[in-house]
Design a protein around this motif. Structure first.
Motif, PDB file in Angstrom:
ATOM      1  N   LEU A 161       0.848  -1.193   0.000  1.00 12.63           N
ATOM      2  CA  LEU A 161       0.000   0.000   0.000  1.00 12.63           C
ATOM      3  C   LEU A 161       0.880   1.238   0.000  1.00 12.63           C
ATOM      4  O   LEU A 161       1.994   1.214   0.541  1.00 12.63           O
ATOM      5  N   GLY A 162       0.364   2.321  -0.563  1.00  9.80           N
ATOM      6  CA  GLY A 162       1.021   3.615  -0.467  1.00  9.80           C
ATOM      7  C   GLY A 162       0.339   4.436   0.600  1.00  9.80           C
ATOM      8  O   GLY A 162      -0.895   4.411   0.718  1.00  9.80           O
ATOM      9  N   VAL A 163       1.120   5.149   1.399  1.00  9.51           N
ATOM     10  CA  VAL A 163       0.590   6.015   2.451  1.00  9.51           C
ATOM     11  C   VAL A 163       1.150   7.407   2.214  1.00  9.51           C
ATOM     12  O   VAL A 163       2.368   7.586   2.148  1.00  9.51           O
ATOM     13  N   HIS A 164       0.255   8.384   2.062  1.00  7.63           N
ATOM     14  CA  HIS A 164       0.631   9.761   1.746  1.00  7.63           C
ATOM     15  C   HIS A 164       0.212  10.692   2.867  1.00  7.63           C
ATOM     16  O   HIS A 164      -0.956  10.659   3.287  1.00  7.63           O
ATOM     17  N   VAL A 165       1.135  11.509   3.350  1.00 10.84           N
ATOM     18  CA  VAL A 165       0.804  12.555   4.314  1.00 10.84           C
ATOM     19  C   VAL A 165       0.155  13.682   3.512  1.00 10.84           C
ATOM     20  O   VAL A 165       0.759  14.200   2.570  1.00 10.84           O
ATOM     21  N   VAL A 166      -1.073  14.034   3.854  1.00 16.51           N
ATOM     22  CA  VAL A 166      -1.801  15.051   3.096  1.00 16.51           C
ATOM     23  C   VAL A 166      -1.398  16.436   3.592  1.00 16.51           C
ATOM     24  O   VAL A 166      -1.633  16.767   4.761  1.00 16.51           O
ATOM     25  N   PRO A 167      -0.804  17.258   2.722  1.00 21.10           N
ATOM     26  CA  PRO A 167      -0.466  18.624   3.137  1.00 21.10           C
ATOM     27  C   PRO A 167      -1.736  19.428   3.435  1.00 21.10           C
ATOM     28  O   PRO A 167      -2.790  19.199   2.837  1.00 21.10           O
ATOM     29  N   GLU A 168      -1.609  20.372   4.354  1.00 14.44           N
ATOM     30  CA  GLU A 168      -2.745  21.223   4.717  1.00 14.44           C
ATOM     31  C   GLU A 168      -3.318  21.952   3.495  1.00 14.44           C
ATOM     32  O   GLU A 168      -4.516  22.227   3.432  1.00 14.44           O
ATOM     33  N   THR A 169      -2.473  22.228   2.520  1.00 14.33           N
ATOM     34  CA  THR A 169      -2.900  22.963   1.325  1.00 14.33           C
ATOM     35  C   THR A 169      -3.653  22.095   0.317  1.00 14.33           C
ATOM     36  O   THR A 169      -4.143  22.611  -0.684  1.00 14.33           O
ATOM     37  N   ASN A 224       5.475  13.939   0.980  1.00 16.81           N
ATOM     38  CA  ASN A 224       5.907  12.961   1.975  1.00 16.81           C
ATOM     39  C   ASN A 224       5.008  11.734   1.880  1.00 16.81           C
ATOM     40  O   ASN A 224       3.794  11.821   2.087  1.00 16.81           O
ATOM     41  N   TRP A 225       5.627  10.608   1.546  1.00 15.83           N
ATOM     42  CA  TRP A 225       4.867   9.373   1.320  1.00 15.83           C
ATOM     43  C   TRP A 225       5.791   8.174   1.509  1.00 15.83           C
ATOM     44  O   TRP A 225       7.006   8.315   1.552  1.00 15.83           O
ATOM     45  N   ALA A 269      10.265   5.365   0.058  1.00 14.74           N
ATOM     46  CA  ALA A 269       9.714   6.527   0.750  1.00 14.74           C
ATOM     47  C   ALA A 269      10.323   7.805   0.208  1.00 14.74           C
ATOM     48  O   ALA A 269      11.396   7.788  -0.397  1.00 14.74           O
ATOM     49  N   ALA A 270       9.619   8.911   0.430  1.00 13.69           N
ATOM     50  CA  ALA A 270      10.126  10.240   0.092  1.00 13.69           C
ATOM     51  C   ALA A 270       9.726  11.212   1.187  1.00 13.69           C
ATOM     52  O   ALA A 270       8.586  11.198   1.656  1.00 13.69           O
ATOM     53  N   HIS A 271      10.684  12.029   1.597  1.00 16.35           N
ATOM     54  CA  HIS A 271      10.423  13.133   2.523  1.00 16.35           C
ATOM     55  C   HIS A 271      11.038  14.357   1.880  1.00 16.35           C
ATOM     56  O   HIS A 271      12.250  14.539   1.887  1.00 16.35           O
TER      57      HIS A 271
END
Length: 164
Positions: free
Chosen positions: A68-76, A116-117, A141-143
């Motif tokens: 699975l891919g997990v993505h941190v959703v930016p506030e924007t 970030n994911w 991963a990417a940050h």
């Protein structure tokens, strides 16, 4: 108030980050959904628990996947959160035609708007009430930047595609 009511009220006050989980089931279109129940659950090895409602279309798709891919959703990115939280593939909504993405490890869709994911191999599946917990071992991963992520307090305004 009852223990269940107090618990729900206390949890409702938290502003946990929101994530978008994506997957690429074999011989099917990609799937994805907005997830509020998720957390890092181990440091060594690094592991993450992403919980998907059994009522969600992505739940069935994720059950047929190795990663699975997990993505941190930016506030924007409220519009992206609304797309993945308010639309459902049950109604043949092609979410991925409406956003930029590219295939990552295991062909899992990686959303370009989320800097970030990570992609995680599914190490275990846990039945957790009305959700299934997918225990993930990160394989890619990417940050790319720190910053404010979309919190649950803002996301509560999204009309969900499915009941919890």
């Amino acid at each position: 108030m009852s223990a269940a009511g107090d618990f729900a009220a206390a949890m409702g006050d938290l502003d946990a980050p929101m994530f978008i989980v994506t997957c690429q089931p074999p011989d099917s279109p990609p799937a994805g959904c907005l997830v509020g129940f998720a957390t890092q659950c181990s440091i060594d090895p690094g592991r993450f628990l992403a919980c998907i409602s059994r009522a969600n279309h992505t739940h069935g798709a994720a059950g047929r996947c190795a990663a699975l891919g997990v993505h941190v959703v930016p506030e924007t990115e409220m519009a992206l959160a609304e797309l993945f939280g308010g639309e459902t593939e049950d109604e043949e909504a092609d979410k991925f035609a409406r956003c930029a993405w590219h295939p990552g490890a295991h062909e899992v869709p990686v959303l370009d708007a989320c800097p970030n994911w990570f992609v995680g191999r599914i190490a275990d599946r846990l039945e957790l009430g009305d959700h299934t917990g997918f225990l993930l071992d990160p394989v890619d991963a990417a940050h790319r930047r720190g910053g404010d992520e979309l919190g649950q307090q803002r996301a509560v305004a999204i009309d969900p595609g499915h009941p919890a």
